[in-house]
Design an enzyme around this catalytic site. Sequence first.
Site, PDB file in Angstrom:
ATOM      1  N   CYS A  87      52.969 -63.329 -19.943  1.00  0.00           N
ATOM      2  CA  CYS A  87      53.254 -61.906 -20.106  1.00  0.00           C
ATOM      3  C   CYS A  87      51.951 -61.099 -20.115  1.00  0.00           C
ATOM      4  CB  CYS A  87      54.097 -61.679 -21.358  1.00  0.00           C
ATOM      5  SG  CYS A  87      54.848 -60.028 -21.445  1.00  0.00           S
ATOM      6  N   HIS A 196      58.544 -65.802 -21.236  1.00  0.00           N
ATOM      7  CA  HIS A 196      57.878 -66.425 -22.380  1.00  0.00           C
ATOM      8  C   HIS A 196      58.374 -67.847 -22.641  1.00  0.00           C
ATOM      9  CE1 HIS A 196      55.738 -62.915 -24.214  1.00  0.00           C
ATOM     10  NE2 HIS A 196      56.589 -62.252 -23.441  1.00  0.00           N
ATOM     11  N   GLU A 198      57.044 -70.064 -24.459  1.00  0.00           N
ATOM     12  CA  GLU A 198      56.814 -70.456 -25.860  1.00  0.00           C
ATOM     13  C   GLU A 198      57.983 -70.075 -26.757  1.00  0.00           C
ATOM     14  OE1 GLU A 198      55.315 -66.194 -25.887  1.00  0.00           O
ATOM     15  OE2 GLU A 198      55.692 -67.805 -24.450  1.00  0.00           O
TER      16      GLU A 198
END
Length: 225
Positions: A87, A196, A198
């Site tokens: 991002c 994302h 994660e």
Amino acid sequence: MSARIGVITFPGTLDDVDAVRAVRLAGAEAVNLWHADADLKQVDAVIVPGGFSYGDYLRAGAIARFAPVMGEVVRAAEQGMPVLGICNGFQVLCEAGLLPGALTRNEGLHFICRDQWLTVESVSTAWTSRYEPGAQILIPLKSGEGRYQAAPAVLDELEGEGRVVFRYSGDNPNGSQRGIAGISSANGRVVGLMPHPEHATEALTGPSDDGLGLFLSVLDTLVTA
């Protein structure tokens, strides 16, 4: 000894804690790197996480690109160190010249926050070897400036060299050219993506655990290096 993966924190970074957790879930040692650090603390790879570094003043990633730690990241990447930009981190890598193109305001000018299906286009990078070509993965997307743009010749080069790593499946959420969600450097060691991973490492807390593959992939890369 486990691999050491650095996670950078800038003023305004939001997702460094999640990136650290993802690194640990994959089985590596997470090393916190501060924006003012003048060295990378002997890490084996670096993650530039998401957020709003320096408040996104000037434009997203433009100031973070000049942080002392990024000078070291650029030098290390040029020597082959794996680097992942997520991002805002993707924006920083583009500003730093490690990846081509730019991320601009979303089509429609709205901030987007949703779970997004992606197609894995390339498994030949340091961060995607654990996936199957064409795999569909579900990853959260949250950004206001996620529209990838580049000159037509650059887009053709990315496509021709297999450097489009992720593409949005179905509808294009932000107007990115050719539906591009993530790209890589020519050597496949540097990868940037807007969604994302994660936030998708555990099925209990995310929409899936599909994002864990990026963090496992880089460990495989480091073992075989």
